[in-house]
Design an enzyme around this catalytic site. Structure first.
Site, PDB file in Angstrom:
ATOM      1  N   LYS A  28       0.923  -1.154   0.091  1.00  0.00           N
ATOM      2  CA  LYS A  28       0.088   0.019  -0.057  1.00  0.00           C
ATOM      3  C   LYS A  28       0.860   1.250  -0.053  1.00  0.00           C
ATOM      4  O   LYS A  28       1.412   1.423   1.103  1.00  0.00           O
ATOM      5  CB  LYS A  28      -0.889   0.117   1.226  1.00  0.00           C
ATOM      6  CG  LYS A  28      -1.934   1.227   1.212  1.00  0.00           C
ATOM      7  CD  LYS A  28      -2.553   1.597   2.508  1.00  0.00           C
ATOM      8  CE  LYS A  28      -1.675   2.422   3.219  1.00  0.00           C
ATOM      9  NZ  LYS A  28      -1.666   3.914   2.730  1.00  0.00           N
ATOM     10  N   GLU A  74      10.925  15.148  15.458  1.00  0.00           N
ATOM     11  CA  GLU A  74      11.228  15.047  13.901  1.00  0.00           C
ATOM     12  C   GLU A  74      10.168  16.045  13.005  1.00  0.00           C
ATOM     13  O   GLU A  74       9.008  16.080  13.248  1.00  0.00           O
ATOM     14  CB  GLU A  74      10.856  13.838  13.470  1.00  0.00           C
ATOM     15  CG  GLU A  74      11.313  13.553  11.915  1.00  0.00           C
ATOM     16  CD  GLU A  74      11.107  12.121  11.279  1.00  0.00           C
ATOM     17  OE1 GLU A  74      10.153  11.438  11.956  1.00  0.00           O
ATOM     18  OE2 GLU A  74      11.826  11.619  10.561  1.00  0.00           O
TER      19      GLU A  74
END
Lengths: 318, 478
Positions: free
Chosen positions: B184, B389
Site C-alpha cells: 500500500k 522530527e
C-alpha cells in the site's frame, strides 16, 4: 584556521617568516576529494537554456585568452590570431571580442601592434614557461622583457618542485619577485595543478600565490595532463572567495587547457556563479585559457540565433 | 553587465500518461474497488488534481491478500530461484527503460525536484531490483541458514517521501526471497506504485505475486491486521509504527519497522569545510528534508561555529526553490497541506522557545505547498525542535566542545537512525562510529545509499534492516 576572521594585518603576519607561512598553509581546512568532485558534478548538471545560454556564450567569449604557445609560432601566426581576437566571427559583427591574446615574450611586440586601440590585452607567459626550471634572475629578465615589449598581463609558472618539497618560502619569494618585475602588468600565477595532484595542494598553492601578490590564479600551462578540471577550478574559486572575505580583495581565476566546448565553458560559469558569486562573472576576474573553445562558442551562438548549426568551415581557423 | 539568471528549464511532462482514474492492482489486473470511496491525488507544487485513485476497503484487502496467498502457494513459492531472478532482472531493466517517465511522474505526484528523482531515486530503484535479482538463486549463501525459506505473504506499507524507492526497498527483497506482496503506497503519492503495477504486467509477472492497493491509514490498518499476512514491513512515522507493533504483537507475523529520526550531523573543527557545508545542505535540504535519516540536528564544535554558520547561510542563499520539474530546482514542494502545517507549527514552536530563525530571501510560488530552507540557531537539547522530527527543510544548530560531549548529545535522543561525522581525523571517525547509537553513521558524507548496505534504526527509529543481505534475511524463515 578561521579564514573569515583573519584580517589583512594578520595575513601580512603569516608571510613574515617561512615558518609562519608554512604553518598557515598547512593549517588551511582540508579538501575532501570525494565531496569536492561530487559538488563539481552536481554543478555541472545545471541546465542553461535560451536567454541564460545566450548570455553565457557571449560572456565566455569575452573571457577568452586566445592563446598560441608553440615552438613554431611566428609573427604571421600571431597576426592571424589577433585578427581573430578582434573579430571572432567575420559573418557576425555582434560577436564580442575576446579578453586577451596570449603569446610567448618574443612575440608580444607583434601582438601589441596588431591589437593597438582595440582594448584587447596582450598576455605573455614568462618565467621560463612551461617548466619554470631556470634561475630566478632569468625568470625576472624574461618577465621584464615581456613587459618592456608591452605585455599587459604576465602569466608566470610556479616552481612545482619547490612547492612539492615543502619549500613554500622559496615559491613565495619567487612570486613576489616576479610581481615586482611585472610592474603595472597583471600577474597570473600558474599553479600547474596537474602536477600538484591533490586538492589540498591546490588550495595551499592558491593561498600562497594570493598572499604573494597574484592578481589571478591559473590552473595550468596547458602542457601537462590533466590540465583544467572542474573540481580543481571549484577549489580555486573557493580559495578566492575566502581570500576576498578575509581581505576584501578580488583575485581572478583562470582555468586553462582542455576546455573545448561551449557546454563545458557553461559548466565553469555556473560553478563561478554559485561558488565565488556573480561578481566573478567578469573578464576582469575570470578567464578561459583556450583557443579551440572559441569556435564552439561561436557555433552555438549562431545556432541560438538561426536555429541551425553551421559547419566548421563557416568559422575561421585562427 | 547583467547577472547570470538561469532561464526556466522544465522537464516535459508529455512523456507521462496519467489516467483520470485508477483501480486496485489485484491478481495481475486493475480492478474496481468494491467497498471504498475514491480519492484524489494532487501535485503538491500546483494543487492540480492528477488522478482519482480507489480506496481499498476490508473486502478489497481480503481479495488482495488471498490473491497473494494463492500466487505464493501455486507459483512464486515453488518457483526456482533462478527463474524468480529472471523476473526481477526484467523488472529492473523495464524501470531503467522507463526511468525518465517514472522520474517525471514521481516529481509531479510527490513535489520533489526532478534533479533528485532523476539522479538519485530512479538509479537506486533500478539498482535495488538488480541487486536482489542477484540474490534470488543464492539464498543459501545469504547467511540465513543452509536452507532458508520464504515467509509467505508480505504486507508492506510505505511512506510518501520516496514513493518508488521505498517500494523497491520493500518489493525487491521480498520477491527475491520467494514471498508475494500486497503493498500500500501512501495516499498522497500512489501514482508511481500504480505505474510499477503496469511494469509488473509488462514483465509478465505471474498474477498475484505483486498486488498494489491504494488508500489511507484505514486501508493500511486492514492490511496489517489481516490474518492471511505472514510478514509486515512498514516505513513511516513512529506513531503509526508503534500502533502496528501493538497490532502484530502476539501473532506469528514477523515485522520490520523503519521509523522516524532526528539525526545528529557532527562537525569537528578540522572538518573539510567546504564539503562539510555541502554535506549539511544535503543532509537536511535533500528532498525538502522529507527524509527519515535527515541530518536535522547539526552539532558544531564551538571553535568553528561562527565560520560554519556564515558559510552555511551563504550556501543556503544559492538554493533554488520552485517548480519541481525545473531541472535547476534544488528544493521542491512540501508533499501535502498537512505536512506543511506541521512544519509551520514546529517552526513556530522553535521561535516561541527562543531560538533564532533564519531563511535566505527566496520567493515562493503562490500555488502549492512551500516552505523555505530554514535554520534555527541558539537551539539546545531542551528545545522541542531539537527533539522532535520535523520532516521538513528545517535545521536546528547546537554546539559542543569535546568529542565526548558530541557523542553524548548525539545519542541523547529517542531516535537512532543515522548520524554524520565530519573530520579529517580517521581515528576519530572510527571512534565516533563505535560510540554513536545509530543504524548508519556517515563519515564526511551524508544521505548516501546503496542497495548492498543495510539500513535501519535503533530505539524509536524502529527495528529490522533493509538493504544488503540483512534486508533479505527479514523476508526469510530459518
Amino acid at each position: 584556521m578561521t579564514t573569515t576572521d583573519t584580517g589583512v594585518d594578520s595575513l601580512a603576519d603569516v608571510t613574515s617568516s617561512e615558518d609562519r607561512l608554512r604553518r598557515f598553509l598547512l593549517g588551511l581546512p582540508g579538501v575532501d576529494q570525494v565531496g569536492a568532485e561530487a559538488r563539481a558534478a552536481a554543478l555541472s548538471t545545471r541546465s542553461i537554456k535560451t536567454t541564460a545560454k545566450a548570455y553565457a556564450l557571449d560572456l565566455a567569449i569575452q573571457m577568452i585568452d586566445l592563446t598560441t604557445l608553440e615552438g613554431s609560432d611566428t609573427p604571421g601566426k600571431v597576426r592571424a590570431l589577433c585578427a581573430k581576437a578582434k573579430r571572432p566571427d567575420p559573418a557576425d559583427p555582434t560577436a564580442p571580442q575576446v579578453a586577451a591574446v596570449c603569446v610567448y615574450p618574443d612575440l608580444v611586440a607583434t601582438a601589441k601592434f596588431e591589437l593597438r586601440g582595440t582594448g584587447i590585452n596582450v598576455a605573455s607567459v614568462a618565467t621560463a614557461f612551461p617548466s619554470g626550471r631556470s634561475s630566478l634572475a632569468i625568470k625576472v629578465q624574461d618577465t621584464k622583457d615581456a613587459v618592456a615589449s608591452g605585455a599587459d598581463e604576465v602569466d608566470m609558472v610556479i616552481d612545482r618542485g619547490a612547492f612539492l618539497s615543502g619549500r613554500y618560502g622559496l615559491v613565495f619569494d619567487e612570486i613576489a619577485a616576479i610581481r615586482e618585475a611585472a610592474g603595472e602588468a597583471h600577474l597570473k600565477v600558474i599553479l600547474e595543478t596537474g602536477e600538484l595532484v591533490t586538492y589540498d595542494n591546490v588550495r595551499r598553492a592558491s593561498w600562497l600565490a594570493m598572499l604573494a601578490g597574484a592578481d589571478f590564479i591559473k590552473t595550468s600551462t596547458g602542457k601537462v595532463s590533466p590540465a583544467a578540471t572542474l573540481p580543481v577550478t571549484l577549489v580555486m574559486l573557493e580559495a578566492v572567495r575566502d581570500y576576498h572575505e578575509s581581505t576584501g580583495l578580488h583575485i581572478g581565476v583562470k582555468p586553462a587547457g582542455g576546455i573545448r566546448t561551449a557546454k563545458d565553458a557553461i559548466k565553469y560559469l555556473v560553478t563561478v556563479n554559485e561558488t565565488a558569486g556573480p561578481d566573478w562573472l567578469d573578464p576582469e576576474l575570470f578567464r578561459f585559457g583556450a583557443s579551440s573553445l572559441l569556435n564552439d562558442l561561436l557555433m552555438q551562438r549562431t545556432k541560438l540565433a538561426t536555429g541551425h548549426y553551421p559547419g566548421p568551415d563557416y568559422f575561421t581557423l585562427d | 553587465m547583467s547577472r547570470f539568471e538561469y532561464a526556466p528549464a522544465p522537464e516535459s511532462r508529455a512523456i507521462v500518461d496519467i489516467k483520470s482514474s485508477y483501480g486496485l492492482f489485484i491478481n495481475g489486473a486493475f480492478t474496481e474497488a468494491t467497498d471504498g470511496k475514491p480519492f484524489k491525488t494532487v501535485s503538491p507544487a500546483s494543487e492540480e488534481v492528477l488522478a482519482e485513485v480507489s480506496e481499498a476497503g476490508p473486502a478489497d484487502v481480503d481479495r488482495a491478500v488471498k490473491a497473494a496467498r494463492k500466487a505464493y502457494e501455486k507459483v512464486w513459492g515453488p518457483m526456482a530461484g533462478r527463474d524468480r531472478a529472471k523476473y526481477l532482472y526484467r523488472i529492473a531493466r523495464l524501470i531503467q527503460e522507463r526511468s525518465r517517465e517514472l522520474a517525471v511522474l514521481e516529481s509531479l505526484d510527490n513535489g520533489k525536484p526532478i534533479r533528485e528523482s532523476r539522479d538519485v531515486d530512479l538509479p537506486l530503484v533500478a539498482a535495488h531490483f538488480f541487486y536482489y535479482a542477484g540474490w534470488a538463486d543464492k539464498l543459501e549463501y545469504a547467511g540465513a541458514g543452509p536452507d532458508p525459506q520464504p515467509l509467505g505473504v508480505a504486507a508492506q506499507v510505505i511512506p510518501w517521501n520516496f514513493p518508488l524507492m521505498m517500494l523497491a526497498w520493500k518489493i525487491a527483497p521480498a520477491l527475491a526471497a520467494g514471498n508475494t506482496v500486497v503493498l500500500k503506497p501512501a495516499e498522497t503519492t500512489p501514482l508511481t506504485a500504480l505505474a510499477f503495477a503496469e511494469i509488473c504486467q509488462q514483465a509478465d509477472l505471474p498474477p498475484g505475486v505483486v498486488n498494489i492497493i491504494t488508500g489511507a491509514g484505514r486501508t493500511g490498518q486492514a492490511l496489517v491486521e489481516h490474518e492471511g499476512v505472514d510478514k509486515v514491513a512498514f516505513t513511516g512515522s513512529t506513531a503509526v509504527g508503534r500502533a502496528i507493533a501493538k497490532t502484530v504483537a502476539g501473532t506469528p507475523k514477523k515485522v520490520t519497522l523503519e521509523l522516524g529520526g532526528k539525526a545528529a550531523n557532527i562537525v569537528f573543527e578540522d572538518a573539510p569545510i567546504d564539503q562539510t557545508i555541502e554535506g549539511i545542505v544535503n543532509g537536511i535540504f535533500f528532498n525538502q528534508g522529507h527524509v527519515c535519516c535527515a541530518g536535522s540536528r547539526l552539532l558544531v564544535q564551538e571553535s568553528v561555529y561562527d565560520e560554519v554558520l556564515a558559510r552555511l547561510k551563504r550556501r543556503m542563499s544559492t538554493l533554488r526553490v520552485g517548480d519541481p520539474l525545473d531541472k535547476n530546482t534544488d528544493i521542491g514542494a512540501i508533499n501535502s497541506a498537512e505536512q506543511l502545517a506541521r512544519i509551520r507549527e514546529l517552526s513556530q514552536i522553535g521561535e516561541d522557545e527562543g531560538s533564532e530563525r533564519w531563511s535566505p530571501e527566496c520567493e515562493l510560488p503562490t500555488q502549492g505547498f512551500w516552505f523555505p530552507p530554514t535554520v534555527f540557531t541558539g537551539v539546545s537539547q531542551a528545545h522541542r525542535i531539537a527533539r522532535e522530527e520535523i520532516f521538513g527543510p528545517v535545521l536546528s544548530v547546537l554546539t559542543f566542545r569535546t568529542p565526548q560531549e558530541a557523542v553524548e548529545k548525539a545519542n541523547n535522543t529517542p531516535f537512532g537512525l543515522s548520524a554524520g561525522v565530519w573530520t579529517e581525523k580517521g581515528s576519530r571517525i572510527l571512534w565516533m562510529a563505535n560510540q554513536l547509537r545509530a543504524g548508519v553513521v556517515w563519515a564526511n558524507t551524508f544521505n548516501r545509499f546503496d542497495p548492498t548496505s543495510p539500513f535501519g534504526g535503533y530505539k524509536e527509529s524502529g527495528y529490522g534492516r533493509e538493504g544488503g543481505r540483512h534486508g533479505l534475511e527479514a523476508y526469510l524463515a530459518h
